[in-house]
Scaffold this motif. Structure first.
Motif, PDB file in Angstrom:
ATOM      1  N   VAL A  93       0.809  -1.218   0.000  1.00 27.54           N
ATOM      2  CA  VAL A  93       0.000   0.000   0.000  1.00 27.54           C
ATOM      3  C   VAL A  93       0.848   1.277   0.000  1.00 27.54           C
ATOM      4  N   PRO A  94       1.907   1.383   0.845  1.00 25.68           N
ATOM      5  CA  PRO A  94       2.731   2.602   0.789  1.00 25.68           C
ATOM      6  C   PRO A  94       3.313   2.861  -0.599  1.00 25.68           C
ATOM      7  N   MET A  95       3.730   1.781  -1.288  1.00 20.19           N
ATOM      8  CA  MET A  95       4.257   1.946  -2.642  1.00 20.19           C
ATOM      9  C   MET A  95       3.160   2.421  -3.585  1.00 20.19           C
ATOM     10  N   ALA A  96       1.970   1.861  -3.420  1.00 22.26           N
ATOM     11  CA  ALA A  96       0.848   2.240  -4.276  1.00 22.26           C
ATOM     12  C   ALA A  96       0.499   3.712  -4.082  1.00 22.26           C
ATOM     13  N   VAL A  97       0.542   4.165  -2.845  1.00 22.25           N
ATOM     14  CA  VAL A  97       0.262   5.575  -2.579  1.00 22.25           C
ATOM     15  C   VAL A  97       1.288   6.457  -3.281  1.00 22.25           C
ATOM     16  N   SER A  98       2.536   6.010  -3.303  1.00 17.68           N
ATOM     17  CA  SER A  98       3.585   6.814  -3.938  1.00 17.68           C
ATOM     18  C   SER A  98       3.348   6.963  -5.436  1.00 17.68           C
ATOM     19  N   VAL A  99       2.822   5.920  -6.098  1.00 14.45           N
ATOM     20  CA  VAL A  99       2.586   6.034  -7.536  1.00 14.45           C
ATOM     21  C   VAL A  99       1.354   6.875  -7.839  1.00 14.45           C
ATOM     22  N   LEU A 100       0.430   6.963  -6.881  1.00 13.83           N
ATOM     23  CA  LEU A 100      -0.710   7.864  -7.077  1.00 13.83           C
ATOM     24  C   LEU A 100      -0.213   9.291  -7.230  1.00 13.83           C
ATOM     25  N   LYS A 101       0.824   9.624  -6.482  1.00 11.79           N
ATOM     26  CA  LYS A 101       1.388  10.967  -6.556  1.00 11.79           C
ATOM     27  C   LYS A 101       2.083  11.205  -7.893  1.00 11.79           C
ATOM     28  N   LYS A 102       2.411  10.130  -8.588  1.00  7.11           N
ATOM     29  CA  LYS A 102       3.074  10.246  -9.894  1.00  7.11           C
ATOM     30  C   LYS A 102       2.097  10.158 -11.059  1.00  7.11           C
ATOM     31  N   GLY A 103       0.792   9.976 -10.744  1.00  9.79           N
ATOM     32  CA  GLY A 103      -0.189  10.012 -11.818  1.00  9.79           C
ATOM     33  C   GLY A 103      -1.033   8.785 -12.017  1.00  9.79           C
ATOM     34  N   ALA A 104      -0.775   7.703 -11.263  1.00  5.32           N
ATOM     35  CA  ALA A 104      -1.652   6.536 -11.377  1.00  5.32           C
ATOM     36  C   ALA A 104      -3.061   6.921 -10.928  1.00  5.32           C
ATOM     37  N   VAL A 105      -4.066   6.266 -11.490  1.00  6.77           N
ATOM     38  CA  VAL A 105      -5.451   6.625 -11.174  1.00  6.77           C
ATOM     39  C   VAL A 105      -5.844   6.172  -9.771  1.00  6.77           C
ATOM     40  N   ASP A 106      -5.500   4.933  -9.420  1.00  4.10           N
ATOM     41  CA  ASP A 106      -5.894   4.413  -8.107  1.00  4.10           C
ATOM     42  C   ASP A 106      -5.214   3.068  -7.891  1.00  4.10           C
ATOM     43  N   PHE A 107      -5.433   2.490  -6.716  1.00  5.37           N
ATOM     44  CA  PHE A 107      -4.990   1.116  -6.476  1.00  5.37           C
ATOM     45  C   PHE A 107      -6.100   0.375  -5.749  1.00  5.37           C
ATOM     46  N   ILE A 108      -6.080  -0.955  -5.862  1.00  2.00           N
ATOM     47  CA  ILE A 108      -7.070  -1.786  -5.183  1.00  2.00           C
ATOM     48  C   ILE A 108      -6.315  -2.894  -4.475  1.00  2.00           C
ATOM     49  N   GLU A 109      -6.688  -3.141  -3.222  1.00  2.00           N
ATOM     50  CA  GLU A 109      -5.950  -4.083  -2.390  1.00  2.00           C
ATOM     51  C   GLU A 109      -6.588  -5.463  -2.435  1.00  2.00           C
ATOM     52  N   LYS A 110      -5.752  -6.496  -2.525  1.00  2.00           N
ATOM     53  CA  LYS A 110      -6.226  -7.879  -2.467  1.00  2.00           C
ATOM     54  C   LYS A 110      -6.614  -8.232  -1.034  1.00  2.00           C
ATOM     55  N   PRO A 111      -7.661  -9.046  -0.853  1.00  2.00           N
ATOM     56  CA  PRO A 111      -8.618  -9.489  -1.875  1.00  2.00           C
ATOM     57  C   PRO A 111      -9.632  -8.373  -2.140  1.00  2.00           C
ATOM     58  N   PHE A 112     -10.064  -8.258  -3.380  1.00  2.00           N
ATOM     59  CA  PHE A 112     -11.003  -7.190  -3.737  1.00  2.00           C
ATOM     60  C   PHE A 112     -12.312  -7.794  -4.235  1.00  2.00           C
ATOM     61  N   SER A 113     -13.356  -7.008  -4.161  1.00  2.00           N
ATOM     62  CA  SER A 113     -14.656  -7.473  -4.642  1.00  2.00           C
ATOM     63  C   SER A 113     -14.800  -7.151  -6.127  1.00  2.00           C
ATOM     64  N   ILE A 121     -12.252   0.262 -12.630  1.00  2.00           N
ATOM     65  CA  ILE A 121     -11.942   0.155 -14.056  1.00  2.00           C
ATOM     66  C   ILE A 121     -12.809   1.122 -14.856  1.00  2.00           C
ATOM     67  N   ASP A 122     -14.071   1.242 -14.462  1.00  2.00           N
ATOM     68  CA  ASP A 122     -14.963   2.188 -15.129  1.00  2.00           C
ATOM     69  C   ASP A 122     -14.426   3.616 -15.000  1.00  2.00           C
ATOM     70  N   GLN A 123     -13.912   3.957 -13.828  1.00  2.00           N
ATOM     71  CA  GLN A 123     -13.322   5.277 -13.629  1.00  2.00           C
ATOM     72  C   GLN A 123     -12.108   5.474 -14.537  1.00  2.00           C
ATOM     73  N   CYS A 124     -11.290   4.432 -14.653  1.00  2.00           N
ATOM     74  CA  CYS A 124     -10.106   4.512 -15.509  1.00  2.00           C
ATOM     75  C   CYS A 124     -10.491   4.733 -16.965  1.00  2.00           C
ATOM     76  N   LEU A 125     -11.486   3.997 -17.433  1.00  2.00           N
ATOM     77  CA  LEU A 125     -11.899   4.113 -18.833  1.00  2.00           C
ATOM     78  C   LEU A 125     -12.522   5.487 -19.108  1.00  2.00           C
ATOM     79  N   THR A 126     -13.273   5.995 -18.149  1.00  2.00           N
ATOM     80  CA  THR A 126     -13.837   7.335 -18.296  1.00  2.00           C
ATOM     81  C   THR A 126     -12.729   8.371 -18.351  1.00  2.00           C
ATOM     82  N   THR A 127     -11.739   8.219 -17.479  1.00  2.00           N
ATOM     83  CA  THR A 127     -10.594   9.131 -17.468  1.00  2.00           C
ATOM     84  C   THR A 127      -9.862   9.112 -18.802  1.00  2.00           C
ATOM     85  N   GLU A 128      -9.683   7.920 -19.351  1.00  2.00           N
ATOM     86  CA  GLU A 128      -8.969   7.802 -20.632  1.00  2.00           C
ATOM     87  C   GLU A 128      -9.730   8.501 -21.752  1.00  2.00           C
ATOM     88  N   LEU A 129     -11.047   8.345 -21.764  1.00  2.00           N
ATOM     89  CA  LEU A 129     -11.864   9.021 -22.775  1.00  2.00           C
ATOM     90  C   LEU A 129     -11.760  10.535 -22.639  1.00  2.00           C
TER      91      LEU A 129
END
Length: 215
Positions: A93-113, A121-129
């Motif tokens: 998680v700390p590493m994931a937070v660091s990449v958010l600061k570099k522009g990644a959209v988000d992270f999801i922690e295992k196990p996820f629903s 993913i829907d947010q990512c695709l909307t962002t890309e559009l």
């Protein structure tokens, strides 16, 4: 568990060395009308990567060989525009937070629903559009700016600065009538129907920022 349908040319790229997880995501996404491509390593995706790819990237943080973080850095060096969603374990998680600061959209922690994954993913695709549309608009404004003469660019910069016709005439040492002619040509070439539309189109164009000292 349907989400907003993806645009036909968008693909969800899954990069994970865990075959079971890849297969699970493949089933989940395809059953929700998503186009999917999967890769078992960061190296395999990097070899297949092309700048024209559209959609988003679902990327595991830890993998043998090149890690997800290393792949992300490589893609940033190539100015990749694919939004990235990281899959992390608890310790990552700390590493994931660091990449958010570099522009990644988000992270999801295992196990996820499934619901959480689809939502992100829907947010990512909307962002890309949205990013693609912004780049298209920027390119269109840049092409119109290229059509302006040097004098028209000077007049446009003063318009953006909020100068009135008389002030522009004084600044440039030309007649008000000449300013009006240049202003009309600027409006025509920039395909603007109003002063507000003209200023807004230039102010929001990232590629225009280096051309005007007033921005």
């Amino acid at each position: 568990m349907n989400v907003t349908p993806a645009v036909p040319d968008q693909t969800v790229y899954i990069v994970d060395d865990d075959e079971a997880l890849r297969d699970s995501l493949l089933w989940l996404l395809e059953s929700n009308n998503r186009k999917v491509a999967q890769f078992d390593s960061a190296e395999a995706f990097l070899a297949a990567y092309r700048p024209e790819m559209t959609g988003c990237l679902v990327l595991d943080v830890r993998m043998p060989g090149m890690s997800g973080l290393e792949l992300y850095e490589r893609l940033r060096e190539r100015h990749a525009t694919l939004p990235v969603l990281f899959i992390t374990g608890h310790g990552d998680v700390p590493m994931a937070v660091s990449v958010l600061k570099k522009g990644a959209v988000d992270f999801i922690e295992k196990p996820f629903s499934d619901t959480d994954m689809l939502k992100l993913i829907d947010q990512c695709l909307t962002t890309e559009l949205e990013n693609r549309e912004r780049l298209r608009q920027d390119a269109a404004v840049a092409r119109r700016l290229d059509q302006l003469t040097g004098r028209e660019m000077e007049v446009l910069e003063l318009i953006i600065a909020g100068r009135l016709n008389k002030q522009i005439a004084d600044d440039l040492g030309i007649s008000i009538k000449t300013v009006e002619v240049h202003r009309a040509r600027v409006m025509e070439k920039m395909e603007a129907n109003s002063l507000a539309e003209l200023v807004q189109s230039v102010m929001t164009c990232e590629s225009a920022r280096g051309r005007f000292s007033t921005l």
